[in-house]
Scaffold this active site. Structure first.
Site, PDB file in Angstrom:
ATOM      1  N   HIS A   1       0.859  -1.191   0.000  1.00 44.22           N
ATOM      2  CA  HIS A   1       0.000   0.000   0.000  1.00 44.22           C
ATOM      3  C   HIS A   1       0.891   1.236   0.000  1.00 44.22           C
ATOM      4  O   HIS A   1       1.984   1.229   0.555  1.00 44.22           O
ATOM      5  CB  HIS A   1      -0.962  -0.010   1.192  1.00 44.22           C
ATOM      6  CG  HIS A   1      -0.300   0.247   2.506  1.00 44.22           C
ATOM      7  ND1 HIS A   1      -0.128   1.505   3.021  1.00 44.22           N
ATOM      8  CD2 HIS A   1       0.268  -0.602   3.380  1.00 44.22           C
ATOM      9  CE1 HIS A   1       0.513   1.410   4.162  1.00 44.22           C
ATOM     10  NE2 HIS A   1       0.757   0.148   4.405  1.00 44.22           N
TER      11      HIS A   1
ATOM     12  N   ARG B   1     -14.480  18.197   8.460  1.00 43.42           N
ATOM     13  CA  ARG B   1     -13.035  18.251   8.219  1.00 43.42           C
ATOM     14  C   ARG B   1     -12.564  19.681   7.957  1.00 43.42           C
ATOM     15  O   ARG B   1     -13.161  20.404   7.164  1.00 43.42           O
ATOM     16  CB  ARG B   1     -12.662  17.363   7.031  1.00 43.42           C
ATOM     17  CG  ARG B   1     -12.878  15.901   7.346  1.00 43.42           C
ATOM     18  CD  ARG B   1     -12.571  15.035   6.164  1.00 43.42           C
ATOM     19  NE  ARG B   1     -11.168  15.140   5.770  1.00 43.42           N
ATOM     20  CZ  ARG B   1     -10.703  14.702   4.608  1.00 43.42           C
ATOM     21  NH1 ARG B   1     -11.524  14.164   3.732  1.00 43.42           N
ATOM     22  NH2 ARG B   1      -9.440  14.817   4.322  1.00 43.42           N
TER      23      ARG B   1
END
Ligand SMILES: [Fe+2]
Length: 560
Positions: free
Chosen positions: A10, A442
């Protein structure tokens, strides 16, 4: 002497080092357009080679961000210990291991690599990725992530000879990174991706669950810690990382994309709070043991900018360098640097210091022009692009700022950025409605001229060129820059010096001249769920697909 470092899991990535100098470093996701791309970084390597004008056959060394030989025995022991629950591991782990071991052959047979291949230890790669670029001669070092070959944390000292001496480590499954992956999944986000969202959610919570959470993660003053494994299932290789006990005590998990309730916020708060306390204990212990003034950090947990801000304010270290590509993409860079400095024994010779994170591909003016022509859009050349950009931002426009070489690491730092006016309280909503489409909780981040940062933020003389440290906005300035002030009065600040990024600095400076506020809102140039744009063609397509007012492509301006 050309050295390639790479990661093929990843956050696949590649970095190219020539005689100690970092020539190019880039994540594979920017090419494949799959966030956190998992797999061999074919395009990233090609871009690095392209940048240097060389081929595979010119590489003298290749190094991998991981040493598959190292963790094998502890892993087998772990599987036996947790048998039969641990059987789930056999679905994927042996395949990954075989793939790693086959890499030297793959490079030789499929790509014509002729040099020496190295498997290097993961946490040492993280540490090297921060130490060498930091410019510090001697430093304490900390790497905290999900897991390396077996260790999940390493505390170290790096001497003037460049040798990494590990002082203390914690082994899997006791892992802060895995704890965060687990809670990220539990809170309905994608693990290894949505951890920053959990951090953004935390200040909305109340401290009610903190004491209860101390059972989940406990630690002492030496920086040693452990997880109560009865709350988890990740360590037996299961897809669902939390256990039934976690649900029994903390309630059901949140469904992705569903509403957020107070309980979720309180859990995020507790996780963030206890993590900060642990990292403070670790860093204080590291200071006691080394007595040094400088600290370098990497590993995915080092992307926790809120915790980093506290480490700056509340520990005795005078300077803390957090490498911008702190996650596993950055370990590729560390492994390449280690071949030069450690394996080849060059010590401090040819040492390269990071000035900015813009280490990715850049495209020449002809390519910008051909992309504009191919898109069939109207454009013009600016006499002074930074000044025009600042004027548009001051008028309340949202602009995209595409310049030079792309950033390495998850943050856009002024070369692949969307810029907007931080003074308008509506900016956050406008950005979310028109382009970012992200969760309303956010925050967006400010970029400020380094020499004026302390006027707006409680940062003293600390700098944060990579947007990895959160500071409080001064109370009297919170109404001045409301769209970059988080709900708790904090901000994830980027400080900018002209020598770090001249054109970006000039935009902020010109905006300051116009408005008296040398601060702009900076967010990455991408739409939700997509990686940051890389090529000029991607930039134009992204711009045309959103409701952004203007695109600066080098000196060229397209407006809507
Ligand atoms: Fe890592």
């Amino acid at each position: 002497m050309y050295i390639l470092g790479f990661n093929s899991t990843h956050d696949g990535s590649a970095a190219l080092v020539k005689d100690g100098e970092v020539l190019c470093a880039v994540e594979e996701e920017r090419f494949t357009r799959k966030k956190h791309h998992y797999g061999f970084p074919e395009h990233a390597i090609a871009a690095c080679l392209d940048h240097a004008g060389i081929g595979w056959e010119d590489l003298d060394h290749a190094s991998f961000y991981w040493n598959p030989r190292k963790g094998l025995f502890p892993f087998l022991f772990h599987v036996i210990r947790h048998f039969p629950r641990s059987l789930a591991y056999f679905d994927h782990q042996p395949g990954i291991w075989r793939e790693f071991m086959a890499l030297p052959k793959k490079l030789r047979n499929e790509y014509g690599f002729k040099g020496d291949f190295h498997f290097l230890d993961h946490h040492r790669n993280h540490i090297a990725s921060a130490y060498w670029p930091s410019g510090f001669t001697e430093a304490a070092a900390m790497s905290v992530d999900g897991t390396g070959e077996w260790e999940a944390t390493a505390m170290a000292r790096v001497g003037p000879d460049g040798k990494i001496k590990i002082l203390q480590s914690t082994s899997y499954p006791h892992s802060v990174g895995k704890l965060w992956e687990t809670l990220t999944q539990y809170l309905g986000f994608r693990p290894n991706s949505g951890e920053g969202k959990v951090m953004g959610l935390a200040p909305y919570g109340r401290p009610d669950l903190v004491e209860k959470f101390r059972k989940v993660l406990s630690f002492d003053e030496s920086g040693s810690f452990k997880l109560d494994l009865s709350y988890f299932d990740f360590h037996v290789g299961r897809e669902r990382k939390y256990s039934d006990r976690f649900i029994a005590e903390f309630g059901p998990a949140r469904e992705p994309e569903s509403g957020m309730d107070a309980r979720h916020e309180d859990i995020a708060f507790a996780l963030q709070q206890v993590t900060e306390e642990l990292l403070l204990a670790m860093v204080n212990a590291l200071h006691r043991r080394t007595g040094l003034d400088h600290l370098v950090m990497a590993g995915g947990v080092s992307l926790n900018s809120v915790a980093n801000g506290r480490l700056v304010r509340e520990t005795p270290f005078k300077e803390i360098f957090v490498q911008p590509s702190a996650g596993d993409a950055g370990a590729a860079l560390g492994s390449a640097l280690r071949v030069w400095h450690e394996v080849l024994g060059k010590g401090q010779e040819g040492r390269w210091t990071m000035v900015n994170a813009c280490l990715g591909p850049g495209y020449p003016e002809e390519r910008l022009l051909s992309a504009l022509e191919a898109a069939g859009v109207e454009y013009r050349r600016c006499e002074d692009a930074p000044k025009e950009a600042a004027a548009l931002i001051a008028e309340g426009r949202i602009i995209t700022w595409y310049q030079g070489r792309m950033e390495y690491g998850p943050r856009a730092l002024g070369n692949r950025s969307i810029l907007a006016d931080p003074r308008n309280p509506e900016t956050k909503d406008i950005l979310n409605a028109r382009v970012k489409h992200r969760e309303g909780f956010r925050p967006f981040a400010p970029a400020v001229l380094a020499e004026r940062a302390n006027e707006f933020f409680e940062c003293g003389d600390a700098e944060a060129p990579y947007m990895l440290k959160v500071f409080d906005v001064r109370p009297e300035k919170r109404d001045v820059i409301p769209s970059v002030t988080h709900v708790d009065g904090s901000a994830r600040v980027q400080t900018v010096r002209r020598e770090q990024n001249q054109r970006y600095y000039d935009v902020i400076h010109a905006f300051g001249e116009l408005t008296g506020v040398p601060v702009i809102l900076n967010t990455s140039f991408n739409v939700r769920g997509e990686p940051i744009v890389n090529t000029p063609e991607q930039a134009i397509a992204c711009f045309l697909g959103t409701d952004i007012d203007a695109l600066f492509l080098g000196d060229y301006l397209i407006t809507k």
